[in-house]
Design a protein around this motif. Structure first.
Motif, mmCIF file in Angstrom:
data_model
loop_
_atom_site.group_PDB
_atom_site.id
_atom_site.type_symbol
_atom_site.label_atom_id
_atom_site.label_comp_id
_atom_site.label_asym_id
_atom_site.label_seq_id
_atom_site.Cartn_x
_atom_site.Cartn_y
_atom_site.Cartn_z
ATOM 1 N N LYS A 65 41.952 39.747 33.365
ATOM 2 C CA LYS A 65 43.167 39.959 34.154
ATOM 3 C C LYS A 65 42.845 39.985 35.642
ATOM 4 N N LEU A 66 41.742 40.624 36.004
ATOM 5 C CA LEU A 66 41.357 40.664 37.400
ATOM 6 C C LEU A 66 40.907 39.289 37.878
ATOM 7 N N VAL A 67 40.231 38.531 37.018
ATOM 8 C CA VAL A 67 39.874 37.153 37.379
ATOM 9 C C VAL A 67 41.142 36.351 37.661
ATOM 10 N N LEU A 68 42.150 36.538 36.827
ATOM 11 C CA LEU A 68 43.415 35.840 37.004
ATOM 12 C C LEU A 68 44.074 36.229 38.326
ATOM 13 N N MET A 69 44.048 37.505 38.663
ATOM 14 C CA MET A 69 44.617 37.959 39.930
ATOM 15 C C MET A 69 43.907 37.325 41.117
#
Length: 260
Positions: A65-69
């Protein structure tokens, strides 16, 4: 823009460190030349992230999720759908371009988007929704922080209920505030440049907010009140609730990453 965590011998407080971007010219490459993604070891509390820049990205203990952000430069509240492991399972990622050419931040973000598509089988679509949000504006007395007086790298220090900036811009702080607030935050302060500031609160809509997927500790303070009060009293800013048109990314498909 490296994000760092203190050594194990020190209190468990998470750090973000941002390095100035080099002069970037090339606009052709859209994929990393070399990429490694491995499951993060259980019980390993290390956390280290370099925000994508100049054709490179590295992270230890990061959630998808943080990679996506980071890849799409969005707030957590702008991500819709996806499996539960998206925000819980952690990965060690190292990716780089080997062409010896400088790459812009935009190019590197596109490389990270390609990595998500190639290795996580990510498929998304964008849509705009009317949502409850917060507008961040300057209060009547003006901001209570000053522009950074020294040049150098930017440091973001984050715990479960605090954010500190050294020579930082407000864009990253707004991204982190959104996680603690659980709603999109739209910056209308008009404050550009880099600043030194700190913010500490006792209560927020999302407890332990700040960095998705991390059990960041809560630091103690002297009755700082809610995050809304803290933003007003400590920063001279104000959060106004309103409904706004917000672009979101809908996760249509994502899988655990393919093997190296």
């Amino acid at each position: 823009y490296p994000w760092l965590v203190e050594p194990h011998s020190m209190p468990k407080v998470f750090f973000l460190v941002c390095m100035p971007l080099a002069c970037l010219l090339n606009a052709q490459a859209v994929s990393f030349d070399v990429a490694s993604i491995r499951p993060h070891a259980l019980g390993d509390e290390r956390f280290h992230v370099k925000i994508p820049s100049n054709g490179r990205f590295a992270a230890t203990g990061i959630t998808a999720k943080l990679v996506l952000m980071l890849a799409y430069d969005i707030q957590e509240s702008q991500i819709v759908g996806g499996p539960s492991w998206l925000a819980t399972e952690k990965w060690d990622v190292e990716a780089k371009s080997t062409d010896q050419v400088a790459h812009s931040a935009e190019e590197t973000h596109r490389m990270l988007q390609s990595l998500l598509g190639e290795r996580f089988a990510l498929r998304i679509h964008r849509q705009t929704e009317q949502r409850p949000a917060y507008i961040l504006v300057v209060g009547k007395g003006g901001p209570k922080f000053k522009a950074a007086e020294q040049d150098g790298s930017t440091n973001y220090r984050i715990t479960g209920n605090s954010i500190s900036l050294e020579r930082g811009d407000l864009a990253r702080m707004v991204q982190l505030l959104s996680t603690a607030l659980g709603k999109p935050v739209i910056d209308r302060t008009g404050l550009g440049g880099r600043y030194d500031l700190s913010l500490l609160w006792d209560d927020a809509p999302i407890l332990q907010g700040g960095v998705p997927g991390l059990d960041a500790p809560v630091t103690t303070g002297d009755d700082r009140g809610s995050i809304f009060t803290a933003i007003r009293d400590q920063l001279g800013l104000r959060l106004d609730p309103m409904r706004a048109a917000v672009e979101v990314i809908v996760v249509d498909r994502i899988e655990r990453p393919s093997q190296n």
